[in-house]
Write a protein that holds these residues in place. Structure first.
Motif, mmCIF file in Angstrom:
data_model
loop_
_atom_site.group_PDB
_atom_site.id
_atom_site.type_symbol
_atom_site.label_atom_id
_atom_site.label_comp_id
_atom_site.label_asym_id
_atom_site.label_seq_id
_atom_site.Cartn_x
_atom_site.Cartn_y
_atom_site.Cartn_z
ATOM 1 N N ILE A 203 0.874 -1.173 0.000
ATOM 2 C CA ILE A 203 0.000 0.000 0.000
ATOM 3 C C ILE A 203 0.912 1.224 0.000
ATOM 4 O O ILE A 203 1.691 1.429 0.933
ATOM 5 N N SER A 204 0.816 2.022 -1.062
ATOM 6 C CA SER A 204 1.729 3.156 -1.212
ATOM 7 C C SER A 204 1.083 4.255 -2.048
ATOM 8 O O SER A 204 0.267 3.984 -2.934
ATOM 9 N N LYS A 205 1.477 5.485 -1.785
ATOM 10 C CA LYS A 205 1.040 6.610 -2.608
ATOM 11 C C LYS A 205 1.697 6.567 -3.986
ATOM 12 O O LYS A 205 1.247 7.229 -4.913
ATOM 13 N N LYS A 206 2.766 5.782 -4.088
ATOM 14 C CA LYS A 206 3.482 5.660 -5.354
ATOM 15 C C LYS A 206 3.242 4.276 -5.985
ATOM 16 O O LYS A 206 4.128 3.704 -6.607
ATOM 17 N N SER A 207 2.035 3.748 -5.797
ATOM 18 C CA SER A 207 1.743 2.396 -6.283
ATOM 19 C C SER A 207 1.898 2.284 -7.797
ATOM 20 O O SER A 207 2.331 1.248 -8.307
ATOM 21 N N ASP A 208 1.542 3.339 -8.539
ATOM 22 C CA ASP A 208 1.706 3.298 -9.999
ATOM 23 C C ASP A 208 3.174 3.139 -10.379
ATOM 24 O O ASP A 208 3.525 2.339 -11.256
ATOM 25 N N GLU A 209 4.027 3.895 -9.728
ATOM 26 C CA GLU A 209 5.456 3.841 -10.020
ATOM 27 C C GLU A 209 6.041 2.485 -9.622
ATOM 28 O O GLU A 209 6.875 1.918 -10.333
ATOM 29 N N ILE A 210 5.599 1.979 -8.488
ATOM 30 C CA ILE A 210 6.083 0.670 -8.026
ATOM 31 C C ILE A 210 5.616 -0.434 -8.966
ATOM 32 O O ILE A 210 6.371 -1.347 -9.322
ATOM 33 N N GLY A 211 4.339 -0.356 -9.381
ATOM 34 C CA GLY A 211 3.815 -1.344 -10.310
ATOM 35 C C GLY A 211 4.565 -1.336 -11.633
ATOM 36 O O GLY A 211 4.846 -2.389 -12.228
ATOM 37 N N LEU A 251 13.019 -5.139 -5.451
ATOM 38 C CA LEU A 251 11.801 -4.351 -5.246
ATOM 39 C C LEU A 251 11.878 -3.573 -3.938
ATOM 40 O O LEU A 251 11.522 -2.384 -3.884
ATOM 41 N N LYS A 252 12.339 -4.219 -2.899
ATOM 42 C CA LYS A 252 12.433 -3.560 -1.594
ATOM 43 C C LYS A 252 13.383 -2.364 -1.649
ATOM 44 O O LYS A 252 13.109 -1.310 -1.070
ATOM 45 N N GLN A 253 14.481 -2.534 -2.365
ATOM 46 C CA GLN A 253 15.429 -1.427 -2.516
ATOM 47 C C GLN A 253 14.798 -0.268 -3.281
ATOM 48 O O GLN A 253 14.998 0.907 -2.937
ATOM 49 N N VAL A 258 11.626 5.334 -3.431
ATOM 50 C CA VAL A 258 10.500 6.131 -3.938
ATOM 51 C C VAL A 258 9.447 6.422 -2.866
ATOM 52 O O VAL A 258 8.749 7.434 -2.930
ATOM 53 N N ASP A 259 9.308 5.503 -1.885
ATOM 54 C CA ASP A 259 8.307 5.718 -0.837
ATOM 55 C C ASP A 259 8.704 4.949 0.424
ATOM 56 O O ASP A 259 8.213 3.841 0.673
ATOM 57 N N PRO A 260 9.556 5.549 1.242
ATOM 58 C CA PRO A 260 10.002 4.880 2.480
ATOM 59 C C PRO A 260 8.866 4.612 3.460
ATOM 60 O O PRO A 260 9.019 3.779 4.364
ATOM 61 N N ASN A 261 7.734 5.284 3.303
ATOM 62 C CA ASN A 261 6.602 5.105 4.216
ATOM 63 C C ASN A 261 5.587 4.088 3.711
ATOM 64 O O ASN A 261 4.503 3.956 4.288
#
Length: 281
Positions: A203-211, A251-253, A258-261
């Motif tokens: 769950i992240s505010k940057k889910s698009d970037e992570i995806g 992925l964790k790195q 991009v979103d440490p929170n």
């Protein structure tokens, strides 16, 4: 072609480990730990003129035909290679290296011999082959009845340990039974370890970037699930993916940058089937 060569390399490594455990732990201590090798140890006791290597080869031929019929050409070719290899390695060791027991302590021989055998057999099974003999029967039971390979081996090898107990005495027979039990459990655990993957929800505010990172950089699929934050009441997306262990580290790195929170949960899955993983069979 490259994948096939890799499979055969793994088969030779696995068979080599099995041969070492048999010649330096089981055979010198008369531990008939199931399988055709255990049966060969018993027969060799009564007919010492025939060594265990050739005995294993002869008995393998019969069961190989059965495996070829029920498990297909691909399995049959790999299995005949591993069977010839095991019998050949055993015969070579017996003929030229004069193997002796690494330890005469039956408990140590049973435990270490079984662990080495389990690792070797798991490597062979993972290459969709078998060391022949009762392994072939176990593979058939696994394919048609979905019984774990280790448990199948435990069932079909039990009678061999009884013959060992009758031939060499109850003490050695019980050590053989202990080896069979440990072997069955250890094989399943080692095979599971080959296929362990990481099941990740993010769950992240940057889910698009992570995806996008998962799909483009890791070349894996992912799924976006709609959700509602329990505390905020706002709509959110839950990203779901299944990755290999090395992929999860990458992925964790990436997420840490991009979103440490981000909120991440990670679980282990022992078998994954479908696109990008093994075929559903």
């Amino acid at each position: 072609m490259k994948e096939s060569l890799k499979d055969y390399l793994f088969i030779f490594v696995g068979v080599f480990l099995v041969a070492l455990s048999l010649e330096y732990f089981f055979i010198p201590n008369n531990i008939a730990a199931g399988g055709l090798t255990g049966l060969a140890i018993v027969i060799n006791h009564y007919i010492p003129a025939i060594s265990t290597g050739p005995l294993v080869f002869i008995m393998d031929l019969f069961l190989f035909v059965i495996g070829f019929i029920f498990l297909g050409k691909n399995f049959g070719v790999k299995t005949i290679v591993s069977s010839f290899s095991l019998a050949g390695m055993m015969t070579f060791i017996e003929s030229f290296l004069e193997p002796k027991a690494i330890t005469n302590d039956l408990m140590l021989a049973a435990i270490f011999g079984t662990l080495i055998t389990a690792i070797g057999m798991a490597i062979v099974f993972n290459a969709n082959a078998s060391t022949g003999g009762t392994d072939t029967i176990a593979k058939i039971l696994n394919k048609f009845f979905h019984i774990d390979i280790g448990k199948s081996l435990l069932a079909v090898d039990f009678i061999v340990t009884l013959l060992g107990a009758i031939t060499f005495g109850i003490n050695i027979g019980l050590y053989g039974l202990l080896s069979v039990i440990i072997n069955g459990i250890a094989i399943d655990k080692v095979i599971e370890g080959f296929h362990v993957c990481k099941e990740v929800t993010i769950i992240s505010k940057k889910s698009d970037e992570i995806g996008k990172f998962i799909m483009e950089e890791l070349e894996r699929g992912c799924t976006f699930l709609k959700g509602v934050g329990g505390f905020t009441g706002k709509d959110t997306f839950v990203l779901y993916a299944v990755l290999g262990r090395s992929e999860f580290i990458k992925l964790k790195q990436h997420i840490s940058k991009v979103d440490p929170n981000a909120f991440i949960t990670v679980g282990e899955v022992h078998e994954v089937m479908g696109e990008g993983f093994k075929n559903i069979q």
